[in-house]
Design an enzyme around this catalytic site. Sequence first.
Site, short mmCIF file in Angstrom:
data_model
loop_
_atom_site.label_atom_id
_atom_site.label_comp_id
_atom_site.label_asym_id
_atom_site.label_seq_id
_atom_site.Cartn_x
_atom_site.Cartn_y
_atom_site.Cartn_z
N LYS A 1 69.56 -56.33 71.05
CA LYS A 1 70.25 -55.29 71.82
C LYS A 1 71.26 -55.97 72.73
O LYS A 1 71.09 -57.14 73.08
CB LYS A 1 69.23 -54.53 72.68
CG LYS A 1 69.72 -53.17 73.15
CD LYS A 1 69.48 -52.11 72.09
CE LYS A 1 70.08 -50.79 72.45
NZ LYS A 1 69.64 -49.73 71.50
N ASP B 1 75.13 -47.25 71.24
CA ASP B 1 74.02 -46.75 72.06
C ASP B 1 74.70 -45.95 73.18
O ASP B 1 75.85 -45.50 72.99
CB ASP B 1 73.16 -47.92 72.61
CG ASP B 1 71.83 -47.45 73.20
OD1 ASP B 1 70.91 -47.15 72.42
OD2 ASP B 1 71.70 -47.34 74.43
P1 NDP Z 1 75.43 -41.04 74.62
O1 NDP Z 1 76.21 -41.96 75.48
O2 NDP Z 1 76.11 -40.37 73.49
O3 NDP Z 1 74.78 -39.89 75.53
C1 NDP Z 1 73.93 -40.22 76.56
C2 NDP Z 1 73.45 -38.95 77.23
O4 NDP Z 1 72.39 -39.25 78.11
C3 NDP Z 1 74.52 -38.28 78.06
O5 NDP Z 1 74.31 -36.90 78.08
C4 NDP Z 1 74.28 -38.90 79.43
O6 NDP Z 1 74.77 -38.12 80.51
C5 NDP Z 1 72.79 -38.97 79.47
N1 NDP Z 1 72.40 -40.07 80.34
C6 NDP Z 1 72.68 -41.38 80.16
N2 NDP Z 1 72.21 -42.12 81.17
C7 NDP Z 1 71.62 -41.25 82.00
C8 NDP Z 1 70.93 -41.39 83.21
N3 NDP Z 1 70.77 -42.60 83.79
N4 NDP Z 1 70.42 -40.27 83.79
C9 NDP Z 1 70.58 -39.05 83.21
N5 NDP Z 1 71.24 -38.85 82.06
C10 NDP Z 1 71.74 -39.93 81.47
O7 NDP Z 1 74.17 -41.87 74.13
P2 NDP Z 1 73.20 -41.58 72.90
O8 NDP Z 1 73.05 -40.12 72.67
O9 NDP Z 1 73.61 -42.46 71.80
O10 NDP Z 1 71.83 -42.19 73.46
C11 NDP Z 1 70.85 -41.39 74.13
C12 NDP Z 1 69.51 -42.09 74.06
O11 NDP Z 1 69.12 -42.24 72.68
C13 NDP Z 1 69.45 -43.49 74.65
O12 NDP Z 1 68.17 -43.72 75.19
C14 NDP Z 1 69.65 -44.39 73.44
O13 NDP Z 1 69.11 -45.68 73.65
C15 NDP Z 1 68.84 -43.61 72.40
N6 NDP Z 1 69.14 -43.88 71.01
C16 NDP Z 1 70.39 -43.80 70.52
C17 NDP Z 1 70.64 -44.03 69.17
C18 NDP Z 1 71.98 -43.88 68.58
O14 NDP Z 1 72.09 -44.04 67.35
N7 NDP Z 1 73.02 -43.56 69.31
C19 NDP Z 1 69.55 -44.43 68.27
C20 NDP Z 1 68.24 -44.41 68.87
C21 NDP Z 1 68.07 -44.16 70.20
P3 NDP Z 1 76.02 -38.64 81.38
O15 NDP Z 1 77.23 -38.33 80.56
O16 NDP Z 1 75.96 -37.89 82.65
O17 NDP Z 1 75.83 -40.13 81.59
O1 2IT Z 2 68.28 -47.60 69.85
C1 2IT Z 2 68.73 -47.63 68.69
O2 2IT Z 2 67.99 -47.69 67.71
C2 2IT Z 2 70.18 -47.60 68.51
N1 2IT Z 2 70.91 -47.48 69.49
C3 2IT Z 2 70.77 -47.75 67.15
C4 2IT Z 2 70.85 -49.20 66.74
C5 2IT Z 2 71.59 -49.47 65.47
O3 2IT Z 2 71.70 -50.66 65.16
O4 2IT Z 2 72.06 -48.55 64.79
#
Ligand code: NDP
Ligand code: 2IT
Length: 448
Positions: free
Chosen positions: A129, A169
Amino acid sequence: MSLQNAYLKEVYEKVCKRNQGEPEFLQAVQEVLESLEPVVEKRPDIVAEGVIDRIVEPERVITFRVSWVDDQGKVQVNRGFRVQFNSAIGPYKGGLRLHPSVNASVIKFLGFEQIFKNSLTGLPMGGGKGGSDFDPKGKSDREIMRFCQSFMTELCKHIGPDTDVPAGDIGVGAREIGYLFGQYKRLRNEFTGVLTGKGLTYGGSLTRTEATGFGLCYFVNEMLAAKGTSFAGKTVAISGSGNVALYAAQKATELGGKVVTLSDSNGFIYDPNGIDLAVAKDIKEVKRGRIKEYADRVPGSVYTEGKRVWGTKCDIALPCATQNELDLDDANALIANGVQFVAEGANMPSTPEAVEAFQKAGVFFGPAKAANAGGVAVSGLEMSQNSIRLSWTFEEVDEKLHGIMKNIYKNAYDASVAYGCPGNLVAGANIAGFLKVAEAMIAQGVAY
Ligand code: NDP
Ligand code: 2IT
Protein backbone atom coordinates in the site's frame (compact mmCIF):
# COMPACT_ATOMS: atom_id res chain seq x y z
CA MET A 1 -11.41 -10.06 23.21
CA SER A 2 -7.77 -10.31 24.17
CA LEU A 3 -5.03 -12.70 23.13
CA GLN A 4 -4.80 -15.95 25.12
CA ASN A 5 -1.99 -17.88 23.45
CA ALA A 6 1.40 -17.11 25.02
CA TYR A 7 3.28 -17.13 21.70
CA LEU A 8 0.79 -14.79 20.02
CA LYS A 9 0.88 -12.51 23.05
CA GLU A 10 4.65 -12.32 22.77
CA VAL A 11 4.48 -11.54 19.06
CA TYR A 12 1.93 -8.81 19.69
CA GLU A 13 4.00 -7.26 22.49
CA LYS A 14 6.99 -7.07 20.16
CA VAL A 15 4.85 -5.48 17.46
CA CYS A 16 3.60 -2.89 19.96
CA LYS A 17 7.11 -2.06 21.07
CA ARG A 18 8.42 -1.76 17.55
CA ASN A 19 5.53 0.30 16.18
CA GLN A 20 4.78 2.80 18.93
CA GLY A 21 2.42 5.57 18.00
CA GLU A 22 0.83 3.54 15.20
CA PRO A 23 -2.68 2.74 16.53
CA GLU A 24 -4.30 1.74 13.23
CA PHE A 25 -1.51 -0.71 12.42
CA LEU A 26 -1.68 -2.26 15.91
CA GLN A 27 -5.48 -2.52 15.63
CA ALA A 28 -5.21 -4.45 12.35
CA VAL A 29 -2.48 -6.77 13.69
CA GLN A 30 -4.34 -7.50 16.91
CA GLU A 31 -7.46 -8.59 15.05
CA VAL A 32 -5.54 -10.99 12.81
CA LEU A 33 -3.56 -12.46 15.73
CA GLU A 34 -6.79 -13.06 17.67
CA SER A 35 -8.16 -14.97 14.69
CA LEU A 36 -5.01 -17.09 14.50
CA GLU A 37 -5.37 -18.56 18.04
CA PRO A 38 -6.89 -21.86 16.77
CA VAL A 39 -4.35 -21.99 13.92
CA VAL A 40 -1.29 -21.91 16.18
CA GLU A 41 -2.83 -24.69 18.29
CA LYS A 42 -3.19 -26.92 15.23
CA ARG A 43 -0.08 -25.94 13.30
CA PRO A 44 3.16 -26.02 15.30
CA ASP A 45 5.12 -25.90 12.02
CA ILE A 46 3.83 -22.36 11.38
CA VAL A 47 5.12 -21.31 14.79
CA ALA A 48 8.45 -23.14 14.33
CA GLU A 49 9.05 -21.42 10.99
CA GLY A 50 8.45 -18.00 12.56
CA VAL A 51 5.76 -17.24 10.00
CA ILE A 52 3.75 -14.98 12.30
CA ASP A 53 6.84 -13.16 13.58
CA ARG A 54 7.77 -12.51 9.97
CA ILE A 55 4.36 -11.61 8.55
CA VAL A 56 3.85 -8.68 10.95
CA GLU A 57 7.03 -6.96 9.75
CA PRO A 58 6.90 -5.29 6.32
CA GLU A 59 9.49 -6.55 3.83
CA ARG A 60 10.25 -2.94 2.92
CA VAL A 61 9.03 0.54 3.88
CA ILE A 62 9.84 3.41 1.56
CA THR A 63 9.30 7.01 2.68
CA PHE A 64 10.13 9.91 0.42
CA ARG A 65 9.83 13.64 -0.09
CA VAL A 66 7.36 14.82 -2.70
CA SER A 67 7.98 18.44 -3.64
CA TRP A 68 5.83 20.19 -6.21
CA VAL A 69 4.87 23.73 -7.25
CA ASP A 70 1.31 25.01 -6.71
CA ASP A 71 -0.65 27.33 -9.02
CA GLN A 72 0.71 30.36 -7.18
CA GLY A 73 4.27 29.27 -7.89
CA LYS A 74 4.87 28.30 -4.27
CA VAL A 75 6.89 25.20 -3.42
CA GLN A 76 4.91 22.58 -1.49
CA VAL A 77 6.27 19.51 0.26
CA ASN A 78 4.42 16.31 1.11
CA ARG A 79 5.51 12.93 2.39
CA GLY A 80 5.17 9.87 0.15
CA PHE A 81 4.96 6.23 1.29
CA ARG A 82 5.07 2.78 -0.21
CA VAL A 83 4.94 -0.19 2.12
CA GLN A 84 5.90 -3.44 0.41
CA PHE A 85 4.50 -5.75 3.03
CA ASN A 86 4.60 -9.29 1.70
CA SER A 87 5.57 -10.84 -1.64
CA ALA A 88 5.20 -14.53 -0.78
CA ILE A 89 2.41 -15.23 -3.28
CA GLY A 90 2.98 -12.56 -5.93
CA PRO A 91 4.21 -9.04 -6.67
CA TYR A 92 3.21 -6.45 -4.06
CA LYS A 93 -0.25 -5.15 -4.93
CA GLY A 94 -2.40 -2.48 -3.36
CA GLY A 95 -3.70 1.04 -3.72
CA LEU A 96 -2.35 4.54 -3.21
CA ARG A 97 -4.21 6.86 -0.85
CA LEU A 98 -4.05 10.66 -1.04
CA HIS A 99 -5.55 12.17 2.11
CA PRO A 100 -4.21 14.55 4.78
CA SER A 101 -4.62 11.81 7.43
CA VAL A 102 -2.10 9.51 5.70
CA ASN A 103 0.88 8.50 7.85
CA ALA A 104 3.01 5.40 8.41
CA SER A 105 0.39 3.80 10.67
CA VAL A 106 -2.42 4.16 8.14
CA ILE A 107 -0.36 2.85 5.23
CA LYS A 108 0.98 -0.05 7.28
CA PHE A 109 -2.47 -1.12 8.47
CA LEU A 110 -3.72 -0.99 4.89
CA GLY A 111 -0.69 -2.89 3.56
CA PHE A 112 -1.03 -5.54 6.25
CA GLU A 113 -4.73 -6.10 5.54
CA GLN A 114 -3.98 -6.25 1.83
CA ILE A 115 -1.82 -9.39 2.29
CA PHE A 116 -4.80 -11.45 3.44
CA LYS A 117 -7.35 -9.81 1.16
CA ASN A 118 -5.25 -10.45 -1.92
CA SER A 119 -4.67 -14.03 -0.85
CA LEU A 120 -8.45 -14.53 -0.50
CA THR A 121 -9.03 -13.49 -4.12
CA GLY A 122 -7.19 -16.64 -5.23
CA LEU A 123 -5.02 -14.54 -7.57
CA PRO A 124 -1.21 -14.33 -7.31
CA MET A 125 -0.79 -10.96 -5.59
CA GLY A 126 1.30 -9.99 -2.57
CA GLY A 127 0.37 -7.15 -0.23
CA GLY A 128 1.38 -3.50 -0.40
CA LYS A 129 0.00 0.00 0.00
CA GLY A 130 1.14 3.56 -0.47
CA GLY A 131 0.10 7.16 -0.60
CA SER A 132 0.75 10.62 0.69
CA ASP A 133 -0.56 13.22 3.11
CA PHE A 134 -1.33 15.41 0.07
CA ASP A 135 -4.90 16.76 0.19
CA PRO A 136 -6.50 16.69 -3.27
CA LYS A 137 -9.50 18.75 -2.09
CA GLY A 138 -9.62 22.19 -3.69
CA LYS A 139 -6.59 21.51 -5.90
CA SER A 140 -6.70 22.29 -9.63
CA ASP A 141 -6.18 19.57 -12.25
CA ARG A 142 -2.73 21.02 -12.95
CA GLU A 143 -1.77 20.85 -9.29
CA ILE A 144 -2.96 17.23 -9.11
CA MET A 145 -0.91 16.49 -12.22
CA ARG A 146 2.26 18.09 -10.88
CA PHE A 147 1.88 16.31 -7.56
CA CYS A 148 1.34 12.93 -9.25
CA GLN A 149 4.35 13.45 -11.52
CA SER A 150 6.61 14.33 -8.61
CA PHE A 151 5.28 11.38 -6.57
CA MET A 152 5.93 8.95 -9.44
CA THR A 153 9.42 10.35 -10.09
CA GLU A 154 10.49 8.65 -6.87
CA LEU A 155 7.98 5.79 -6.76
CA CYS A 156 9.01 4.51 -10.21
CA LYS A 157 12.33 3.34 -8.75
CA HIS A 158 10.55 0.85 -6.55
CA ILE A 159 7.68 -0.57 -8.65
CA GLY A 160 7.20 -2.54 -11.86
CA PRO A 161 4.70 -4.97 -13.41
CA ASP A 162 6.47 -7.98 -11.79
CA THR A 163 7.57 -6.14 -8.63
CA ASP A 164 4.84 -3.91 -7.23
CA VAL A 165 1.63 -2.78 -8.93
CA PRO A 166 -0.15 0.18 -7.26
CA ALA A 167 -3.76 1.24 -7.90
CA GLY A 168 -6.37 3.68 -6.54
CA ASP A 169 -7.76 4.19 -3.06
CA ILE A 170 -9.14 7.28 -1.27
CA GLY A 171 -8.35 10.35 -3.37
CA VAL A 172 -6.91 8.32 -6.24
CA GLY A 173 -9.19 7.56 -9.18
CA ALA A 174 -8.89 7.46 -12.96
CA ARG A 175 -7.52 11.02 -13.25
CA GLU A 176 -4.65 10.41 -10.81
CA ILE A 177 -3.85 6.96 -12.23
CA GLY A 178 -3.59 8.56 -15.68
CA TYR A 179 -1.07 11.16 -14.52
CA LEU A 180 0.91 8.55 -12.57
CA PHE A 181 0.98 6.14 -15.51
CA GLY A 182 2.04 8.88 -17.94
CA GLN A 183 4.96 9.82 -15.74
CA TYR A 184 6.07 6.21 -15.24
CA LYS A 185 6.07 5.69 -19.00
CA ARG A 186 8.02 8.91 -19.62
CA LEU A 187 10.68 8.01 -17.06
CA ARG A 188 11.04 4.32 -17.86
CA ASN A 189 10.17 4.25 -21.57
CA GLU A 190 8.02 1.20 -20.90
CA PHE A 191 4.35 0.63 -21.62
CA THR A 192 3.52 -1.99 -19.02
CA GLY A 193 0.74 -2.86 -16.61
CA VAL A 194 2.54 -1.17 -13.72
CA LEU A 195 -0.64 0.36 -12.32
CA THR A 196 -4.24 -0.85 -12.32
CA GLY A 197 -7.38 1.22 -12.59
CA LYS A 198 -6.04 2.64 -15.85
CA GLY A 199 -8.31 4.32 -18.40
CA LEU A 200 -9.95 2.02 -20.92
CA THR A 201 -7.99 3.53 -23.84
CA TYR A 202 -4.61 2.55 -22.38
CA GLY A 203 -4.89 -0.85 -20.78
CA GLY A 204 -7.57 -0.49 -18.12
CA SER A 205 -10.09 -3.24 -17.45
CA LEU A 206 -13.80 -2.93 -17.92
CA THR A 207 -15.63 -3.31 -14.56
CA ARG A 208 -12.64 -2.04 -12.49
CA THR A 209 -14.50 1.20 -11.66
CA GLU A 210 -17.51 -0.76 -10.45
CA ALA A 211 -15.59 -3.70 -8.97
CA THR A 212 -15.32 -2.90 -5.26
CA GLY A 213 -18.93 -1.80 -4.84
CA PHE A 214 -20.33 -4.55 -7.06
CA GLY A 215 -18.13 -7.14 -5.36
CA LEU A 216 -19.31 -5.97 -1.95
CA CYS A 217 -22.94 -6.56 -2.96
CA TYR A 218 -22.13 -9.96 -4.46
CA PHE A 219 -20.57 -10.85 -1.12
CA VAL A 220 -23.60 -9.55 0.80
CA ASN A 221 -25.78 -11.59 -1.54
CA GLU A 222 -24.02 -14.73 -0.30
CA MET A 223 -24.51 -13.64 3.32
CA LEU A 224 -28.21 -13.01 2.63
CA ALA A 225 -28.63 -16.33 0.80
CA ALA A 226 -27.04 -18.17 3.74
CA LYS A 227 -29.86 -16.80 5.90
CA GLY A 228 -32.47 -17.65 3.29
CA THR A 229 -33.14 -14.11 2.16
CA SER A 230 -32.07 -11.55 -0.48
CA PHE A 231 -31.68 -7.82 -1.14
CA ALA A 232 -35.29 -7.58 -2.32
CA GLY A 233 -37.23 -5.10 -0.23
CA LYS A 234 -34.36 -4.43 2.20
CA THR A 235 -33.43 -0.93 3.32
CA VAL A 236 -29.71 -0.24 2.92
CA ALA A 237 -27.63 2.47 4.65
CA ILE A 238 -24.35 3.31 2.92
CA SER A 239 -21.69 5.73 4.16
CA GLY A 240 -19.28 7.58 1.88
CA SER A 241 -20.02 8.84 -1.62
CA GLY A 242 -16.83 7.91 -3.43
CA ASN A 243 -15.99 5.09 -5.79
CA VAL A 244 -16.92 2.23 -3.46
CA ALA A 245 -20.11 3.80 -2.07
CA LEU A 246 -21.57 4.81 -5.44
CA TYR A 247 -21.18 1.39 -7.08
CA ALA A 248 -22.31 -0.43 -3.96
CA ALA A 249 -25.42 1.75 -4.10
CA GLN A 250 -25.90 0.91 -7.78
CA LYS A 251 -25.62 -2.87 -7.35
CA ALA A 252 -27.68 -2.94 -4.13
CA THR A 253 -30.43 -1.08 -6.00
CA GLU A 254 -30.19 -3.41 -9.03
CA LEU A 255 -30.55 -6.39 -6.69
CA GLY A 256 -33.78 -4.99 -5.25
CA GLY A 257 -32.59 -3.09 -2.18
CA LYS A 258 -33.52 0.49 -1.34
CA VAL A 259 -30.44 2.61 -0.57
CA VAL A 260 -31.45 5.55 1.61
CA THR A 261 -28.17 7.24 2.61
CA LEU A 262 -24.80 8.48 1.32
CA SER A 263 -22.31 10.72 3.13
CA ASP A 264 -19.01 12.55 3.08
CA SER A 265 -16.80 13.93 5.83
CA ASN A 266 -19.15 16.91 6.28
CA GLY A 267 -22.51 15.16 6.69
CA PHE A 268 -25.02 12.77 5.17
CA ILE A 269 -28.10 12.68 2.97
CA TYR A 270 -31.23 10.64 3.60
CA ASP A 271 -33.59 9.92 0.74
CA PRO A 272 -36.64 7.88 1.79
CA ASN A 273 -37.47 7.19 -1.86
CA GLY A 274 -34.12 5.53 -2.57
CA ILE A 275 -30.99 7.35 -3.78
CA ASP A 276 -31.19 8.75 -7.32
CA LEU A 277 -27.88 7.43 -8.60
CA ALA A 278 -27.70 9.60 -11.70
CA VAL A 279 -27.81 12.69 -9.48
CA ALA A 280 -25.30 11.30 -6.96
CA LYS A 281 -22.85 10.32 -9.73
CA ASP A 282 -23.20 13.69 -11.44
CA ILE A 283 -22.37 15.51 -8.18
CA LYS A 284 -19.45 13.29 -7.21
CA GLU A 285 -17.95 11.95 -10.45
CA VAL A 286 -18.60 14.80 -12.88
CA LYS A 287 -18.70 17.96 -10.76
CA ARG A 288 -16.47 16.70 -7.91
CA GLY A 289 -18.93 18.39 -5.54
CA ARG A 290 -20.15 17.73 -1.99
CA ILE A 291 -22.94 15.30 -1.11
CA LYS A 292 -25.10 18.06 0.46
CA GLU A 293 -25.83 19.28 -3.10
CA TYR A 294 -27.99 16.16 -3.47
CA ALA A 295 -30.59 17.57 -1.08
CA ASP A 296 -30.81 20.78 -3.17
CA ARG A 297 -31.52 18.72 -6.27
CA VAL A 298 -33.77 15.88 -5.09
CA PRO A 299 -37.12 16.80 -3.47
CA GLY A 300 -37.94 14.82 -0.34
CA SER A 301 -34.30 14.20 0.57
CA VAL A 302 -32.65 15.70 3.66
CA TYR A 303 -29.05 16.73 4.39
CA THR A 304 -27.75 16.57 7.97
CA GLU A 305 -24.50 18.37 8.68
CA GLY A 306 -21.86 16.89 11.00
CA LYS A 307 -23.53 13.49 11.57
CA ARG A 308 -22.90 9.95 10.38
CA VAL A 309 -25.47 7.73 8.67
CA TRP A 310 -25.66 5.10 11.41
CA GLY A 311 -28.70 6.51 13.21
CA THR A 312 -30.76 5.58 10.14
CA LYS A 313 -33.14 2.60 10.37
CA CYS A 314 -31.96 -0.10 7.97
CA ASP A 315 -31.71 -3.87 7.42
CA ILE A 316 -28.27 -3.77 5.80
CA ALA A 317 -25.43 -1.35 6.65
CA LEU A 318 -22.46 -0.91 4.32
CA PRO A 319 -19.71 1.38 5.64
CA CYS A 320 -17.83 2.57 2.53
CA ALA A 321 -15.89 5.69 3.63
CA THR A 322 -12.86 5.17 5.87
CA GLN A 323 -11.29 3.44 8.89
CA ASN A 324 -12.98 3.57 12.30
CA GLU A 325 -16.01 5.43 10.95
CA LEU A 326 -18.41 3.11 12.82
CA ASP A 327 -17.86 2.91 16.58
CA LEU A 328 -19.63 1.16 19.45
CA ASP A 329 -22.32 3.85 19.79
CA ASP A 330 -23.01 3.62 16.06
CA ALA A 331 -23.18 -0.18 16.26
CA ASN A 332 -25.60 0.01 19.19
CA ALA A 333 -27.78 2.48 17.30
CA LEU A 334 -27.87 0.17 14.26
CA ILE A 335 -28.66 -2.85 16.43
CA ALA A 336 -31.44 -0.97 18.24
CA ASN A 337 -32.89 -0.09 14.83
CA GLY A 338 -32.94 -3.76 13.77
CA VAL A 339 -29.95 -4.05 11.43
CA GLN A 340 -29.40 -7.69 10.34
CA PHE A 341 -26.40 -7.53 8.01
CA VAL A 342 -23.27 -5.37 8.07
CA ALA A 343 -20.53 -5.65 5.43
CA GLU A 344 -17.47 -3.45 5.08
CA GLY A 345 -16.77 -1.71 1.77
CA ALA A 346 -14.12 0.51 3.36
CA ASN A 347 -10.98 -0.89 5.00
CA MET A 348 -11.39 -1.44 8.78
CA PRO A 349 -14.38 0.95 9.06
CA SER A 350 -15.75 -0.71 12.21
CA THR A 351 -13.89 -0.37 15.50
CA PRO A 352 -13.14 -3.67 17.31
CA GLU A 353 -15.83 -2.79 19.91
CA ALA A 354 -18.39 -2.29 17.13
CA VAL A 355 -17.53 -5.64 15.52
CA GLU A 356 -17.87 -7.40 18.87
CA ALA A 357 -21.25 -5.74 19.48
CA PHE A 358 -22.55 -6.88 16.08
CA GLN A 359 -21.37 -10.43 16.64
CA LYS A 360 -22.86 -10.59 20.14
CA ALA A 361 -26.19 -9.27 18.87
CA GLY A 362 -26.31 -11.92 16.13
CA VAL A 363 -25.87 -9.42 13.30
CA PHE A 364 -24.23 -11.23 10.36
CA PHE A 365 -20.95 -9.38 9.81
CA GLY A 366 -18.82 -9.36 6.62
CA PRO A 367 -15.29 -8.02 7.25
CA ALA A 368 -13.46 -5.74 4.83
CA LYS A 369 -10.74 -8.17 3.78
CA ALA A 370 -13.36 -10.47 2.33
CA ALA A 371 -16.22 -8.12 1.46
CA ASN A 372 -14.26 -5.41 -0.39
CA ALA A 373 -11.79 -7.72 -2.17
CA GLY A 374 -13.63 -7.27 -5.48
CA GLY A 375 -11.62 -4.14 -6.32
CA VAL A 376 -8.23 -5.73 -6.06
CA ALA A 377 -9.58 -8.92 -7.66
CA VAL A 378 -10.46 -7.02 -10.82
CA SER A 379 -7.09 -5.27 -10.56
CA GLY A 380 -5.61 -8.77 -10.72
CA LEU A 381 -7.74 -9.44 -13.80
CA GLU A 382 -6.47 -6.16 -15.29
CA MET A 383 -2.90 -7.44 -14.78
CA SER A 384 -3.82 -10.71 -16.53
CA GLN A 385 -5.34 -8.86 -19.49
CA ASN A 386 -2.26 -6.61 -19.74
CA SER A 387 0.03 -9.65 -19.72
CA ILE A 388 -1.82 -11.41 -22.54
CA ARG A 389 -2.43 -8.08 -24.33
CA LEU A 390 -6.14 -8.72 -24.65
CA SER A 391 -9.19 -7.16 -23.06
CA TRP A 392 -12.25 -8.97 -21.87
CA THR A 393 -15.83 -7.67 -22.11
CA PHE A 394 -17.68 -6.07 -19.20
CA GLU A 395 -19.78 -9.23 -18.85
CA GLU A 396 -16.75 -11.52 -18.81
CA VAL A 397 -15.02 -9.54 -16.06
CA ASP A 398 -18.23 -9.09 -14.07
CA GLU A 399 -18.87 -12.83 -14.21
CA LYS A 400 -15.34 -13.59 -13.02
CA LEU A 401 -15.74 -11.03 -10.22
CA HIS A 402 -19.01 -12.63 -9.17
CA GLY A 403 -17.37 -16.07 -9.06
CA ILE A 404 -14.43 -14.74 -7.03
CA MET A 405 -16.71 -13.11 -4.43
CA LYS A 406 -18.73 -16.32 -4.06
CA ASN A 407 -15.51 -18.25 -3.54
CA ILE A 408 -14.24 -15.79 -0.96
CA TYR A 409 -17.47 -16.13 0.99
CA LYS A 410 -17.29 -19.94 0.82
CA ASN A 411 -13.61 -20.08 1.82
CA ALA A 412 -14.10 -17.67 4.72
CA TYR A 413 -17.21 -19.51 5.90
CA ASP A 414 -15.59 -22.95 5.56
CA ALA A 415 -12.51 -21.79 7.50
CA SER A 416 -14.76 -20.46 10.26
CA VAL A 417 -16.31 -23.92 10.54
CA ALA A 418 -13.00 -25.80 10.29
CA TYR A 419 -11.47 -23.68 13.05
CA GLY A 420 -14.37 -23.85 15.48
CA CYS A 421 -16.18 -20.54 15.04
CA PRO A 422 -18.92 -21.19 12.47
CA GLY A 423 -20.26 -18.00 10.87
CA ASN A 424 -17.52 -15.78 12.30
CA LEU A 425 -16.36 -14.40 8.95
CA VAL A 426 -13.76 -12.15 10.61
CA ALA A 427 -11.87 -15.19 11.87
CA GLY A 428 -12.67 -17.24 8.75
CA ALA A 429 -11.35 -14.58 6.34
CA ASN A 430 -8.21 -14.00 8.39
CA ILE A 431 -7.48 -17.72 8.65
CA ALA A 432 -8.20 -18.58 5.02
CA GLY A 433 -6.16 -15.60 3.76
CA PHE A 434 -3.31 -16.33 6.16
CA LEU A 435 -2.90 -20.06 5.49
CA LYS A 436 -2.10 -19.67 1.80
CA VAL A 437 0.53 -17.00 2.48
CA ALA A 438 1.94 -19.07 5.36
CA GLU A 439 2.40 -22.15 3.13
CA ALA A 440 4.23 -20.01 0.56
CA MET A 441 6.46 -18.43 3.21
CA ILE A 442 7.38 -21.84 4.63
CA ALA A 443 8.09 -23.23 1.15
CA GLN A 444 10.36 -20.31 0.30
CA GLY A 445 12.44 -20.62 3.46
CA VAL A 446 14.03 -18.10 5.77
CA ALA A 447 17.10 -16.22 4.53
CA TYR A 448 19.82 -16.67 7.15
P1 NDP B 1 -12.99 7.89 -2.61
O1 NDP B 1 -11.90 8.88 -2.48
O2 NDP B 1 -13.61 7.69 -3.94
O3 NDP B 1 -14.18 8.25 -1.60
C1 NDP B 1 -13.93 8.32 -0.24
C2 NDP B 1 -15.22 8.66 0.48
O4 NDP B 1 -15.04 8.48 1.87
C3 NDP B 1 -15.65 10.09 0.28
O5 NDP B 1 -17.03 10.18 0.34
C4 NDP B 1 -14.99 10.78 1.47
O6 NDP B 1 -15.61 12.00 1.85
C5 NDP B 1 -15.17 9.75 2.54
N1 NDP B 1 -14.09 9.90 3.51
C6 NDP B 1 -12.77 9.76 3.29
N2 NDP B 1 -12.05 10.01 4.39
C7 NDP B 1 -12.96 10.32 5.33
C8 NDP B 1 -12.86 10.66 6.69
N3 NDP B 1 -11.65 10.75 7.30
N4 NDP B 1 -14.01 10.88 7.38
C9 NDP B 1 -15.22 10.79 6.76
N5 NDP B 1 -15.38 10.48 5.46
C10 NDP B 1 -14.27 10.25 4.78
O7 NDP B 1 -12.42 6.53 -2.03
P2 NDP B 1 -12.93 5.05 -2.26
O8 NDP B 1 -14.41 5.01 -2.42
O9 NDP B 1 -12.07 4.43 -3.27
O10 NDP B 1 -12.53 4.37 -0.86
C11 NDP B 1 -13.44 4.29 0.24
C12 NDP B 1 -12.98 3.19 1.17
O11 NDP B 1 -12.98 1.93 0.46
C13 NDP B 1 -11.57 3.33 1.73
O12 NDP B 1 -11.53 2.77 3.02
C14 NDP B 1 -10.73 2.47 0.79
O13 NDP B 1 -9.54 2.03 1.41
C15 NDP B 1 -11.70 1.32 0.56
N6 NDP B 1 -11.47 0.51 -0.63
C16 NDP B 1 -11.36 1.06 -1.86
C17 NDP B 1 -11.18 0.26 -2.97
C18 NDP B 1 -11.15 0.81 -4.35
O14 NDP B 1 -11.05 0.01 -5.29
N7 NDP B 1 -11.24 2.10 -4.56
C19 NDP B 1 -11.03 -1.19 -2.84
C20 NDP B 1 -11.22 -1.69 -1.50
C21 NDP B 1 -11.42 -0.84 -0.45
P3 NDP B 1 -14.83 13.40 1.64
O15 NDP B 1 -14.99 13.72 0.19
O16 NDP B 1 -15.51 14.36 2.53
O17 NDP B 1 -13.39 13.16 2.03
O1 2IT C 1 -8.02 -1.50 -0.60
C1 2IT C 1 -7.99 -2.00 -1.74
O2 2IT C 1 -8.12 -3.21 -1.92
C2 2IT C 1 -7.79 -1.10 -2.87
N1 2IT C 1 -7.73 0.11 -2.69
C3 2IT C 1 -7.63 -1.65 -4.25
C4 2IT C 1 -6.22 -2.12 -4.49
C5 2IT C 1 -5.91 -2.53 -5.90
O3 2IT C 1 -4.74 -2.86 -6.11
O4 2IT C 1 -6.77 -2.53 -6.77
